[in-house]
Design a protein around this motif. Structure first.
Motif, PDB file in Angstrom:
ATOM      1  N   TRP A  97       0.825  -1.204   0.000  1.00  0.00           N
ATOM      2  CA  TRP A  97       0.000   0.000   0.000  1.00  0.00           C
ATOM      3  C   TRP A  97       0.867   1.266   0.000  1.00  0.00           C
ATOM      4  O   TRP A  97       1.843   1.381   0.716  1.00  0.00           O
ATOM      5  N   GLN A  98       0.469   2.222  -0.813  1.00  0.00           N
ATOM      6  CA  GLN A  98       1.229   3.437  -1.068  1.00  0.00           C
ATOM      7  C   GLN A  98       1.445   4.295   0.171  1.00  0.00           C
ATOM      8  O   GLN A  98       2.429   5.025   0.254  1.00  0.00           O
ATOM      9  N   GLY A  99       0.557   4.219   1.120  1.00  0.00           N
ATOM     10  CA  GLY A  99       0.650   5.097   2.275  1.00  0.00           C
ATOM     11  C   GLY A  99       1.852   4.820   3.151  1.00  0.00           C
ATOM     12  O   GLY A  99       2.232   5.640   3.966  1.00  0.00           O
ATOM     13  N   SER A 100       2.464   3.672   2.978  1.00  0.00           N
ATOM     14  CA  SER A 100       3.613   3.315   3.805  1.00  0.00           C
ATOM     15  C   SER A 100       4.919   3.801   3.206  1.00  0.00           C
ATOM     16  O   SER A 100       5.987   3.384   3.638  1.00  0.00           O
ATOM     17  N   GLY A 101       4.817   4.622   2.175  1.00  0.00           N
ATOM     18  CA  GLY A 101       6.024   5.131   1.535  1.00  0.00           C
ATOM     19  C   GLY A 101       6.496   4.260   0.397  1.00  0.00           C
ATOM     20  O   GLY A 101       7.650   4.371  -0.032  1.00  0.00           O
ATOM     21  N   ASN A 102       5.639   3.392  -0.082  1.00  0.00           N
ATOM     22  CA  ASN A 102       6.019   2.561  -1.212  1.00  0.00           C
ATOM     23  C   ASN A 102       5.960   3.356  -2.508  1.00  0.00           C
ATOM     24  O   ASN A 102       5.027   4.115  -2.750  1.00  0.00           O
ATOM     25  N   THR A 103       6.956   3.161  -3.343  1.00  0.00           N
ATOM     26  CA  THR A 103       7.011   3.850  -4.628  1.00  0.00           C
ATOM     27  C   THR A 103       5.912   3.340  -5.540  1.00  0.00           C
ATOM     28  O   THR A 103       5.635   2.133  -5.602  1.00  0.00           O
ATOM     29  N   ILE A 104       5.269   4.268  -6.227  1.00  0.00           N
ATOM     30  CA  ILE A 104       4.240   3.903  -7.194  1.00  0.00           C
ATOM     31  C   ILE A 104       4.870   3.915  -8.585  1.00  0.00           C
ATOM     32  O   ILE A 104       5.563   4.857  -8.959  1.00  0.00           O
ATOM     33  N   PHE A 106       4.056   3.908 -12.501  1.00  0.00           N
ATOM     34  CA  PHE A 106       2.951   4.257 -13.380  1.00  0.00           C
ATOM     35  C   PHE A 106       3.142   3.682 -14.778  1.00  0.00           C
ATOM     36  O   PHE A 106       4.270   3.570 -15.278  1.00  0.00           O
TER      37      PHE A 106
ATOM     38  N   LEU B  48      11.987   9.892  -2.196  1.00  0.00           N
ATOM     39  CA  LEU B  48      11.099   9.882  -1.042  1.00  0.00           C
ATOM     40  C   LEU B  48      11.872  10.398   0.150  1.00  0.00           C
ATOM     41  O   LEU B  48      13.029  10.024   0.362  1.00  0.00           O
ATOM     42  N   GLY B  97      -3.927   6.746   4.282  1.00  0.00           N
ATOM     43  CA  GLY B  97      -2.585   6.944   3.741  1.00  0.00           C
ATOM     44  C   GLY B  97      -2.573   7.080   2.238  1.00  0.00           C
ATOM     45  O   GLY B  97      -1.518   7.028   1.602  1.00  0.00           O
TER      46      GLY B  97
END
Lengths: 115, 111
Positions: A97-104, A106, B48, B97
């Motif tokens: 899940w993106q909210g944990s700082g995972n790179t998206i 595209f 990041l 999040g």
């Protein structure tokens, strides 16, 4: 090899038609997304799936229906297309899940024009 | 309302100059990401920075984060024509999040 690939790249269709955009990721990611980018470049999440399960469903008309046959694929079907649906649709994925700082990651986008 | 907002909306500089873009956000975050989008392409992750970091470097990119001011900046040094793109900040929002993207800064680097 393209990490996140989506087809078609360009789609011009008439109002009222039904169309689909397909997406595949070969990164082994668990989470996939559909985003919509409007003409002002605002990027908004539409849907998110984790291991084929829907986890995010934003305020999107129910004419939009995502389908995830497996965790590497997330397709978007749009019924009864309207002029306001014209936009760029991006498929994306992330390890988790993106909210944990995972790179998206595209895809290159699908340019949808409804006439 | 937008979580992240970039400033300026557009920036035009000469090759070799530095480019600075700013991002402001509204709620507390645990991380902030910057992405680049070339014309007609998808977004690409640049960097990041986590809330316990103040500065981070990656090549010609330098990102700062000031959690007290709820702002971040992206500095591109010695810009090149190939840096011409839109740059977006993204911050996680609310309990989910979910990443919220700003409207982006459109950078033009003239050769």
């Amino acid at each position: 090899d393209t990490a996140v690939s989506q087809t078609p790249k360009y789609l011009v269709t008439q109002m009222g038609n039904d169309k689909s955009i397909k997406c595949e990721q070969n990164l082994g990611h668990d989470t996939m997304y559909w985003y919509k980018q409007d003409s002002k470049k605002f990027l908004k999440i539409m849907f998110s799936y984790n291991n084929k399960e829907l986890i995010i469903n934003e305020t999107v008309p129910n004419r939009f229906s995502p389908k995830s046959p497996d965790k590497a694929h997330l397709n978007l079907h749009i019924n009864s297309l309207e002029l306001g649906d014209s936009a760029v649709y991006f498929c994306a994925s992330s390890q988790a899940w993106q909210g944990s700082g995972n790179t998206i990651y595209f895809g290159e986008g699908s340019w949808l024009t409804v006439v | 309302s937008q979580q992240g907002e970039e400033d300026p909306q557009a920036l035009s500089i000469q090759e070799g100059e530095n480019a600075t873009m700013n991002c402001s956000y509204k709620t507390s975050i645990n991380n902030l990401q910057w992405y680049r989008q070339n014309s007609g392409r998808g977004l690409v992750h640049l960097i990041l920075i986590r809330s316990n970091e103040r500065e981070k470097h990656s090549g010609r990119l330098r990102v700062t984060l000031d959690t007290s001011k709820k702002s971040s900046s992206l500095l591109i040094t010695a810009s090149r024509a190939a840096d011409t793109a839109s740059y977006f900040c993204a911050t996680p929002s609310g309990n989910t999040g979910k990443l919220i993207f700003g409207q982006g800064t459109t950078l033009q680097v003239k050769p």
